[in-house]
Structure formats: structure tokens, C-alpha cells
Design a protein around this motif. Structure first.
Motif, PDB file in Angstrom:
ATOM      1  N   GLU A 122       0.852  -1.190   0.000  1.00 43.43           N
ATOM      2  CA  GLU A 122       0.000   0.000   0.000  1.00 43.43           C
ATOM      3  C   GLU A 122       0.895   1.250   0.000  1.00 43.43           C
ATOM      4  O   GLU A 122       2.026   1.226   0.484  1.00 43.43           O
ATOM      5  CB  GLU A 122      -0.964  -0.011   1.199  1.00 43.43           C
ATOM      6  CG  GLU A 122      -0.322   0.106   2.553  1.00 43.43           C
ATOM      7  CD  GLU A 122      -1.368   0.193   3.677  1.00 43.43           C
ATOM      8  OE1 GLU A 122      -2.525  -0.223   3.477  1.00 43.43           O
ATOM      9  OE2 GLU A 122      -1.007   0.681   4.755  1.00 43.43           O
ATOM     10  N   THR A 137       2.532   3.660  -6.286  1.00 44.60           N
ATOM     11  CA  THR A 137       1.853   4.216  -7.460  1.00 44.60           C
ATOM     12  C   THR A 137       2.525   3.719  -8.731  1.00 44.60           C
ATOM     13  O   THR A 137       3.745   3.555  -8.770  1.00 44.60           O
ATOM     14  CB  THR A 137       1.929   5.762  -7.406  1.00 44.60           C
ATOM     15  OG1 THR A 137       1.024   6.229  -6.399  1.00 44.60           O
ATOM     16  CG2 THR A 137       1.548   6.413  -8.721  1.00 44.60           C
ATOM     17  N   ASP A 191      -3.000   4.319  -8.142  1.00 47.79           N
ATOM     18  CA  ASP A 191      -2.542   4.354  -6.742  1.00 47.79           C
ATOM     19  C   ASP A 191      -3.105   3.149  -5.990  1.00 47.79           C
ATOM     20  O   ASP A 191      -4.317   2.918  -6.018  1.00 47.79           O
ATOM     21  CB  ASP A 191      -3.052   5.612  -6.012  1.00 47.79           C
ATOM     22  CG  ASP A 191      -2.563   6.918  -6.628  1.00 47.79           C
ATOM     23  OD1 ASP A 191      -1.521   6.887  -7.316  1.00 47.79           O
ATOM     24  OD2 ASP A 191      -3.221   7.959  -6.409  1.00 47.79           O
ATOM     25  N   PHE A 192      -2.213   2.407  -5.311  1.00 43.31           N
ATOM     26  CA  PHE A 192      -2.665   1.388  -4.370  1.00 43.31           C
ATOM     27  C   PHE A 192      -2.671   2.085  -3.006  1.00 43.31           C
ATOM     28  O   PHE A 192      -1.645   2.216  -2.358  1.00 43.31           O
ATOM     29  CB  PHE A 192      -1.719   0.192  -4.404  1.00 43.31           C
ATOM     30  CG  PHE A 192      -2.072  -0.906  -3.441  1.00 43.31           C
ATOM     31  CD1 PHE A 192      -3.370  -1.073  -2.945  1.00 43.31           C
ATOM     32  CD2 PHE A 192      -1.099  -1.815  -3.018  1.00 43.31           C
ATOM     33  CE1 PHE A 192      -3.688  -2.086  -2.054  1.00 43.31           C
ATOM     34  CE2 PHE A 192      -1.408  -2.840  -2.118  1.00 43.31           C
ATOM     35  CZ  PHE A 192      -2.707  -2.973  -1.638  1.00 43.31           C
ATOM     36  N   ARG A 231      -0.287  -6.353   1.071  1.00 39.53           N
ATOM     37  CA  ARG A 231       0.583  -6.501  -0.113  1.00 39.53           C
ATOM     38  C   ARG A 231      -0.058  -7.509  -1.068  1.00 39.53           C
ATOM     39  O   ARG A 231      -0.487  -8.590  -0.663  1.00 39.53           O
ATOM     40  CB  ARG A 231       1.957  -6.989   0.343  1.00 39.53           C
ATOM     41  CG  ARG A 231       2.938  -7.232  -0.803  1.00 39.53           C
ATOM     42  CD  ARG A 231       4.297  -7.648  -0.257  1.00 39.53           C
ATOM     43  NE  ARG A 231       5.170  -8.184  -1.297  1.00 39.53           N
ATOM     44  CZ  ARG A 231       5.906  -7.440  -2.122  1.00 39.53           C
ATOM     45  NH1 ARG A 231       5.876  -6.115  -2.037  1.00 39.53           N
ATOM     46  NH2 ARG A 231       6.675  -7.998  -3.041  1.00 39.53           N
ATOM     47  N   PHE A 244      -0.829  -6.968  -8.909  1.00 41.59           N
ATOM     48  CA  PHE A 244      -1.708  -6.345  -9.895  1.00 41.59           C
ATOM     49  C   PHE A 244      -1.109  -6.604 -11.274  1.00 41.59           C
ATOM     50  O   PHE A 244       0.100  -6.460 -11.458  1.00 41.59           O
ATOM     51  CB  PHE A 244      -1.792  -4.831  -9.659  1.00 41.59           C
ATOM     52  CG  PHE A 244      -2.365  -4.460  -8.316  1.00 41.59           C
ATOM     53  CD1 PHE A 244      -3.721  -4.233  -8.157  1.00 41.59           C
ATOM     54  CD2 PHE A 244      -1.536  -4.348  -7.193  1.00 41.59           C
ATOM     55  CE1 PHE A 244      -4.250  -3.894  -6.910  1.00 41.59           C
ATOM     56  CE2 PHE A 244      -2.056  -4.018  -5.951  1.00 41.59           C
ATOM     57  CZ  PHE A 244      -3.420  -3.787  -5.803  1.00 41.59           C
ATOM     58  N   VAL A 270      -6.882  -6.846 -10.592  1.00 38.58           N
ATOM     59  CA  VAL A 270      -6.557  -7.000  -9.169  1.00 38.58           C
ATOM     60  C   VAL A 270      -6.512  -8.496  -8.895  1.00 38.58           C
ATOM     61  O   VAL A 270      -7.531  -9.187  -8.993  1.00 38.58           O
ATOM     62  CB  VAL A 270      -7.626  -6.311  -8.289  1.00 38.58           C
ATOM     63  CG1 VAL A 270      -7.257  -6.423  -6.816  1.00 38.58           C
ATOM     64  CG2 VAL A 270      -7.807  -4.858  -8.707  1.00 38.58           C
ATOM     65  N   ALA A 319      -9.013  -4.073  -1.529  1.00 36.35           N
ATOM     66  CA  ALA A 319      -8.047  -2.977  -1.650  1.00 36.35           C
ATOM     67  C   ALA A 319      -8.779  -1.663  -1.871  1.00 36.35           C
ATOM     68  O   ALA A 319      -9.894  -1.637  -2.410  1.00 36.35           O
ATOM     69  CB  ALA A 319      -7.107  -3.235  -2.831  1.00 36.35           C
ATOM     70  N   THR A 372      -8.174   1.654  -4.026  1.00 37.60           N
ATOM     71  CA  THR A 372      -7.315   2.100  -5.136  1.00 37.60           C
ATOM     72  C   THR A 372      -7.831   3.420  -5.692  1.00 37.60           C
ATOM     73  O   THR A 372      -8.951   3.843  -5.373  1.00 37.60           O
ATOM     74  CB  THR A 372      -7.314   1.063  -6.286  1.00 37.60           C
ATOM     75  OG1 THR A 372      -8.632   1.033  -6.866  1.00 37.60           O
ATOM     76  CG2 THR A 372      -6.942  -0.324  -5.797  1.00 37.60           C
TER      77      THR A 372
END
Length: 375
Positions: free
Chosen positions: A259, A262, A272-273, A278, A281, A350, A356, A358
């Protein structure tokens, strides 16, 4: 009886179907007078696209397209709707059912050559069926094809033969989805005409309805490609089209992200995450588009300093041509399998199922959606 307008020929361009005129090079249908005697007779724009792969800025506005489309509902017709699998959500004509009435629709899903070789095609067809159902589009048949590799076209031609009866065939689709290639194949199979349509990677190549007579007195009608403002391919500078539109099978790029990380896709978009465990992607974008990883806290500053250089395309000269970016926050629920899709640019799958938070940044107006995973 009135004659044609001065400078306006009664002939039509065999490339795009527009009425030809010899007066104004800025308007659609312009042809230099000396070229009128040539066979086949094509307007200057089509001539340039065909011979130099140039494009001009002449297009027809969306209201005009919808007016042309709405004529189909009152006819007895078979409709082929051609969409681009790479930009499925951007190229499906939403509300098509409204325009075609009770006429049957065959959905031709083009550019399957871009998906990895190991793809399960039955799953792709099921996925397409679900997406159509959500959009309220009833299809008689879904056919996966590749205009470039000439795959699936025989099945499409068989389907047309089986379902056409004594109807005309209308071909509809957005710009740049492979419509002209399909029509040229239909012309070769069904009619003794030598004329071929202009094939180009540029949006808006077909300007007016083109009627191609078939051997049995019916017609194939090519409708203009709808220019959808929410597709990235309509926004970028012409020279960047080749970078964002993949020509070869997509090579999925997998990123393990924590997290607060980017990914920049050139200077075209950013992912952006924001929050979550963790996870990985997978990016499905053109291989010519550079992906740059950074920390989320540094992303704004990096873009400010390096857009147009390290983060390109677009280059510094064309940065100002794109609208300001909009941030789309997308929460991925636990247990869901989603793609985060940017119309005309590709998608991010994903892979984890732990959920998540995002965000995607893309130019204002570009379609960004979360959808069930395609692959």
C-alpha cells in the motif's frame, strides 16, 4: 429540376461514401478536379489515409451519427455490431437496442489476437454475454474475431448467411474497431464490386452511410464510426496513437505492490494502491507504453517535474492538449475479481481477493470503470 451545387459532384467517394466536391479542401468530400476521372474515385482525405496513413480532422458530430443509427429501427435489417475487445466497455454502443428495434444483432468482438495465447475463449464469450446483458443488449450470436489475423471471419460470414434472409445488413460500431476490414471482407465474399473502403487506424474514417450492393439486390450498409469522447484513442495526439493502441499480443506486466505505491502509465494515467495488504496487480496495456513505479507520497511531485519527459507520452509539446486529470477512487471488495479499466488505454487486474482501496487518475472525461475480470 435543380442541378448539383456548384463544385459538388453527384459522385460519391468509394472510400468513405461522402458526396464529392471540388471547391473547399477544408470540407468533407474534397477532391481536386483533375482526380475526378480516376477509378476508383476517392476523396483527398481517403487518398491520404490509404497512401500516407495521414488523417484529417474532418469528422461528423455525434448527433448526426445517432440520427443515422435511428433509421435502422424502422427497417427490416440484420445488424452486425463490431466492438474492440481491448476497449470493450468503451466501444460497445450503449442503448443500441433502442436504435435497432426488433432487428437481430450479431456481436462481432474484434482484436482477439491481442489476448495471450492461453486464453480460454469460452470464458471470454460468457464474460461478453454478461456484459451485454447488463447493458440491455440482446444478441443472436457472439463471434470472436480478429480482422488483423483473419480469424473468426468465416464463422461471421456463415452467421450472416444463416440469419440474413431477405434483409439488408447494417454494420455499426465505434471508430477504430476494425469495421472497414470487416466490410471489405463482406464485399469480397458477397459482391462483385472492386471497391474497398479506406482502412485506417484513425478515428472517424467513414463519414456517411455507404451502401454496397449485394448480388441478390440487397445491400451491406456501413454506418459511420461513432466518435466516443470517453475513449483515450479519441483524445491523444495522432502521433501517440501508435504507442497506446497495441498492435501485438499483450504481455501482461505483474507488479507486487505494498500500500502507498503508485504506477504511472507514461504521462497518460496513474494507478494508486492506497490501502490494503501486499498483493499483485497485472497491467494489460500496450507494450510501447512505459510503466513507472514510485511511492504514492512522491507521485504528485514526480508528475509535476517529469511529465512530458520521464513520464511520456504525451511529450512536453502536447501535454497541454489533454484535459486535467480526474481522480477516481475505487474500493475493491474482499473476494471479488475485478479489472480497473481505462477506456482506450487498457486495464489493471486485481489479483488478490483480500480487498483494496485504489485510485485511478486519468484525463477528465475518459471512462474509468471497475468490471468483472476479463481474463
Amino acid at each position: 429540376m435543380k442541378g448539383p451545387i456548384e463544385g459538388q459532384s453527384v459522385q460519391k467517394c468509394s472510400g468513405c461514401g461522402i458526396g464529392l466536391q471540388t471547391l473547399n479542401p477544408e470540407l468533407p468530400g474534397y477532391i481536386p478536379e483533375k482526380s475526378l476521372g480516376r477509378e476508383p474515385v476517392v476523396c483527398q482525405r481517403c487518398f491520404r489515409i490509404k497512401n500516407y496513413n495521414e488523417a484529417s480532422s474532418v469528422t461528423v458530430d455525434q448527433d448526426e451519427f445517432l440520427r443515422l443509427l435511428s433509421q435502422i429501427g424502422g427497417k427490416n435489417a440484420l445488424v452486425i455490431h463490431i466492438v474492440d475487445l481491448f476497449d470493450f466497455d468503451g466501444s460497445l454502443i450503449s442503448g443500441l437496442q433502442r436504435f435497432v428495434g426488433n432487428n437481430p444483432v450479431i456481436l462481432a468482438v474484434n482484436k482477439i489476437d491481442l489476448l495471450p495465447k492461453v486464453t480460454n475463449w469460452n470464458k471470454i464469450i460468457n464474460w461478453v454475454q454478461k456484459q451485454c446483458k447488463e447493458q440491455g443488449l440482446k444478441t443472436e450470436e457472439i463471434i470472436l474475431c480478429s480482422a488483423k489475423k483473419n480469424q473468426g471471419f468465416d464463422r461471421l460470414l456463415d452467421a450472416v448467411a444463416e440469419r440474413r434472409g431477405d434483409r439488408d445488413v447494417y454494420v455499426v460500431g465505434g471508430t477504430n474497431v476494425g469495421k472497414s476490414t470487416l466490410i471489405n471482407r463482406l464485399i469480397r465474399d458477397y459482391s462483385d464490386l472492386d471497391q474497398e473502403l479506406t482502412v485506417s487506424r484513425y478515428p472517424g474514417t467513414t463519414l456517411d452511410m455507404v451502401s454496397i450492393p449485394l448480388d441478390d439486390g440487397h445491400f451491406i450498409i456501413d454506418t459511420p464510426g461513432i466518435v466516443y469522447p470517453w475513449r483515450y484513442s479519441e483524445l491523444v495526439n495522432r502521433k501517440d496513437l501508435g504507442t497506446i493502441m497495441p498492435e501485438n499480443p499483450l504481455k501482461p506486466m505483474v507488479y507486487q505492490l505494498n500500500e502507498g505505491q503508485t504506477l504511472f502509465f507514461g504521462g497518460m494515467a496513474r494507478f494508486d494502491f492506497v490501502q490494503g495488504a501486499r498483493q499483485s496487480f497485472t497491467c494489460y496495456v500496450s507494450g510501447r507504453l512505459n510503466i513507472h513505479r514510485t511511492k504514492l507520497e512522491k507521485a504528485d511531485a514526480l508528475y509535476k517535474e517529469h511529465a512530458g519527459e520521464l513520464l511520456s507520452p504525451p511529450d512536453a509539446d502536447h501535454l497541454g492538449e489533454l484535459p486535467e486529470w480526474t481522480r477516481h477512487e475505487i474500493r475493491v471488495p474482499k473476494g471479488s475479481k475485478l479489472d480497473l479499466f481505462v477506456s482506450g488505454l487498457g486495464w489493471i487486474k486485481v489479483n488478490g481477493d483480500q480487498g483494496a482501496l485504489t485510485a485511478i487518475h486519468a484525463p477528465k472525461g475518459v471512462k474509468v470503470v471497475a468490471r468483472p475480470s476479463l481474463i
